[in-house]
Design an enzyme around this catalytic site. Structure first.
Site, PDB file in Angstrom:
ATOM      1  N   SER A 171     -18.927  18.677   1.795  1.00 46.72           N
ATOM      2  CA  SER A 171     -20.137  17.731   1.245  1.00 46.72           C
ATOM      3  C   SER A 171     -20.456  18.515  -0.019  1.00 46.72           C
ATOM      4  O   SER A 171     -20.448  19.742  -0.179  1.00 46.72           O
ATOM      5  CB  SER A 171     -21.210  17.665   2.236  1.00 46.72           C
ATOM      6  OG  SER A 171     -22.407  17.100   1.438  1.00 46.72           O
ATOM      7  N   ARG A 213       9.813 -24.829  -3.385  1.00 43.87           N
ATOM      8  CA  ARG A 213       9.354 -23.612  -3.715  1.00 43.87           C
ATOM      9  C   ARG A 213       7.927 -23.725  -4.349  1.00 43.87           C
ATOM     10  O   ARG A 213       7.493 -24.728  -4.889  1.00 43.87           O
ATOM     11  CB  ARG A 213      10.261 -23.437  -4.981  1.00 43.87           C
ATOM     12  CG  ARG A 213       9.790 -21.748  -5.469  1.00 43.87           C
ATOM     13  CD  ARG A 213      11.009 -21.135  -6.506  1.00 43.87           C
ATOM     14  NE  ARG A 213      12.168 -21.202  -5.967  1.00 43.87           N
ATOM     15  CZ  ARG A 213      13.414 -21.675  -5.961  1.00 43.87           C
ATOM     16  NH1 ARG A 213      13.080 -22.711  -7.207  1.00 43.87           N
ATOM     17  NH2 ARG A 213      14.449 -21.661  -5.611  1.00 43.87           N
TER      18      ARG A 213
END
Length: 353
Positions: free
Chosen positions: A274, A313
């Protein structure tokens, strides 16, 4: 932070996967596309569709061809796909009299989808191997620490005593099922794409299916019908990626909870620092597993949207796949790496039960 953490020069060390990044690099994509064009020409020459001399010239050109990315990018921006400019440049490289035999009977989707499958093949093998290695690690932990007493918890509350072996089985058994699933899935997934303009292998004097068989053989892929609008196997694979990362997220969530100071039923070999509290050792690997599992579960819905192809497509559905699938692969690769490191440094601590 960049647009994607997976290729961020710093955050990719936490959230990326180098193997996936290499497979989805521009260089790898072009190599795979060239492998398709070379194999296509060889397959067609073997069946008498194009002259053997044409196949030889195309093969030679493919071994020497190095298109400029700027030119390909300009073409993709205009055409919505890289293939038209790529094929045009390759034909120029081959030259006359065989330029027209380049990409003969094929379409953009054939070269791009087959490139994808060629690059997925080693990744599927690698992910399966990593998954099996993690399963083996969990078995080793169970053999060494399985008798450690823990407190079972349901709905985040203390329930009844269990043992570490019970916890580990809950982690391992889904992974084993996922290992079994991918062994069967890869047969459907790693299939060559060859359909031509509208997916019916037309204009080849009835030899389209034979070309596909030979093309698959040369590329060491499975053969099957054209799947250009049948994207269920890719969606199934994306589902598998989400299942794996979700199972690993479950491990991460359990570890993060058990590592809490108030519970302390696992100890981790190393944690994150931390910037404000020197006493902390954050369960970074466990937290990343949770995040990646949740990330893939959200992307899975987008991958399933790509199943909806209009007619023969879809540019939209196809483009959506390009946005989603590489990120799901990167997330799963990173999750497998973090899970392996997390489990290898995991030690259960007996609970006061």
């Amino acid at each position: 932070m960049t647009i994607s953490v997976f290729d961020h020069p710093i955050l990719s060390a936490l959230l990326g996967d180098e193997e996936v990044s290499r497979a989805f690099s521009v260089e790898a994509d072009i190599r795979a596309m060239l492998a398709f064009e070379k194999a296509l020409a060889s397959a067609q020459a073997a069946l008498g569709v194009i002259p053997a001399e044409a196949a030889a010239g195309i093969g030679q050109a493919c071994s020497e061809f190095s298109p400029g990315t700027a030119t390909l990018a300009k073409g993709a921006a205009q055409d919505g796909v890289i293939a038209p400019t790529f094929v045009k440049l390759l034909r120029e490289k081959v030259g006359e009299p065989y330029a027209a035999k380049v990409h003969f009977g094929a379409t953009s989707q054939d070269v791009i989808d087959t490139s994808l499958v060629l690059r997925l093949k080693p990744l599927v093998g690698s992910f399966a191997a990593r998954l099996d290695a993690l399963i083996a690690t969990l078995r080793e932990i169970e053999a060494a620490q399985g008798a450690t007493p823990l407190m079972g918890r349901t709905r985040m509350q203390r329930a009844l005593p269990i043992h570490a072996a019970d916890k580990l089985r809950g982690w391992r058994e889904p992974l084993q099922r996922h290992s079994n699933r991918v062994a069967e899935l890869r047969e459907r997934l790693l299939v060559v794409q060859f359909g031509g303009a509208v997916g019916v292998r037309g204009g080849l004097d009835g030899r389209g299916d034979a070309i596909a068989v030979e093309l698959a053989r040369l590329l060491e892929l499975n053969n099957g019908p054209c799947w250009q609008v049948e994207r269920d196997c890719l969606a199934e694979f994306a589902g598998w990626l989400s299942l794996v990362s979700g199972a690993l997220g479950k491990i991460g969530q359990d570890v993060a909870i058990l590592a809490q100071n108030e519970i302390s039923e696992v100890k981790l070999a190393g944690g994150g620092a931390s910037s404000a509290m020197a006493h902390k050792s954050n369960p970074v690997g466990a937290e990343v597993l949770v995040a990646l599992g949740r990330f893939n579960s959200t992307l899975l819905a987008a991958q399933h949207q790509s199943l909806i192809h209009e007619n023969e497509r879809s540019g939209a559905a196809w483009t959506l796949e390009w946005l989603v699938l590489p990120q799901m692969l990167a997330a799963t690769g990173a999750a497998l790496t973090h899970a392996s490191a997390l489990c290898k440094g995991l030690r259960f601590v007996a609970a006061a039960v």
